[in-house]
Design an enzyme around this catalytic site. Structure first.
Site, short mmCIF file in Angstrom:
data_model
loop_
_atom_site.label_atom_id
_atom_site.label_comp_id
_atom_site.label_asym_id
_atom_site.label_seq_id
_atom_site.Cartn_x
_atom_site.Cartn_y
_atom_site.Cartn_z
N GLU A 97 -5.95 2.95 2.66
CA GLU A 97 -4.93 1.92 2.87
C GLU A 97 -4.37 1.94 4.29
O GLU A 97 -3.98 0.91 4.83
CB GLU A 97 -3.79 2.11 1.87
CG GLU A 97 -4.19 1.96 0.41
CD GLU A 97 -4.01 0.56 -0.13
OE1 GLU A 97 -3.01 -0.08 0.20
OE2 GLU A 97 -4.88 0.12 -0.92
N GLU A 106 1.22 -3.16 7.27
CA GLU A 106 -0.01 -3.93 7.12
C GLU A 106 -0.35 -4.65 8.42
O GLU A 106 0.53 -5.22 9.08
CB GLU A 106 0.19 -4.94 6.00
CG GLU A 106 -0.98 -5.86 5.74
CD GLU A 106 -0.67 -6.87 4.66
OE1 GLU A 106 -1.47 -7.81 4.49
OE2 GLU A 106 0.37 -6.74 3.99
#
Length: 234
Positions: A97, A106
């Site tokens: 991730e 992100e």
């Protein structure tokens, strides 16, 4: 009398030490505790795979991870091998991730607000965005609120806390793990992928991402000296 008093004090001290040891949760003590499994070498081995200019290099730390465990005593609650597989599975998904703890947020996350307007229980703050943050990239308003309520921060109005406080950041990852993933570990590593991002990656959705997670998992299992088990893919 002085000697008797000294003996009483020593006895009291011994009892305090024994009781203190008994009260230490199992996941932070013992030969196969998380502290023993997630060594400096293990944690830094992941972190050192990230580029030097990665924001996560100066944010994520073993100390922050271990501190976050105080709220999640059931993490690593099985046998020695089960403990090692859970640690390997957790960090395999984290490494995928965040690209080995490189990213706190992100990539290009600001392009979407990730507000689920159908969830009226957790109405979004129009000035905030709920894109992926932290080791498991916590996403969407309802997850931020639920995590915040459990951990003790304002996930709805201050979602950025996950990217500014490393202990809370790891706590959100452990909260998500214990809420959604821990209970499927006995089904194999593939079940953890399905629990985290199955709708997008599993059943041929993104085989490259699935293989990336599996590769990290088998690597960490090898490092920890434990067999990865069956059902690695989803």
């Amino acid at each position: 009398m002085a000697g008797l008093s000294l003996k009483k004090n020593l006895l009291t001290l011994v009892l305090v030490v024994i009781l203190a040891g008994a009260l230490v949760p199992g996941n932070v003590k013992g030969q196969n505790s998380v502290v023993d499994i997630v060594t400096d070498d293990f944690f830094n081995g992941i972190l050192n795979q990230a580029n030097e200019d990665c924001s996560g290099k100066s944010f994520y730390s073993r100390a922050a991870f271990l501190s976050s465990l105080s709220s999640y005593y059931q993490f690593r609650s099985g046998s020695a091998d089960e403990s090692k597989r859970e640690v390997a599975a957790f960090f395999a998904n984290v490494a995928h991730e965040t690209e080995s703890l490189c990213y706190i947020e992100e990539i290009n996350g600001g392009s979407q607000d990730y507000c689920d307007e159908t969830n009226t229980q957790y109405p979004c703050n129009p000035d905030k965005k709920y894109f992926g943050r932290g080791p498991l990239q916590l996403t969407r308003n309802y997850n931020y609120v639920a995590a915040g309520n459990s951990i003790g921060f304002d996930g709805l109005n201050c979602p950025e806390t996950v990217a500014t406080d490393p202990v809370i950041s790891f706590k959100t990852a452990l909260w998500f793990w214990m809420t959604n993933v821990h209970q499927v570990l006995n089904q194999g590593f593939g079940a953890t992928i399905r629990a985290i991002n199955g709708a997008i990656e599993c059943n041929g959705g993104n085989p490259g991402a699935v293989q990336s997670r599996i590769q990290y998992y088998t690597q960490y299992c090898n490092q920890l000296g434990v067999a990865p088990g069956d059902n690695l893919s989803c």
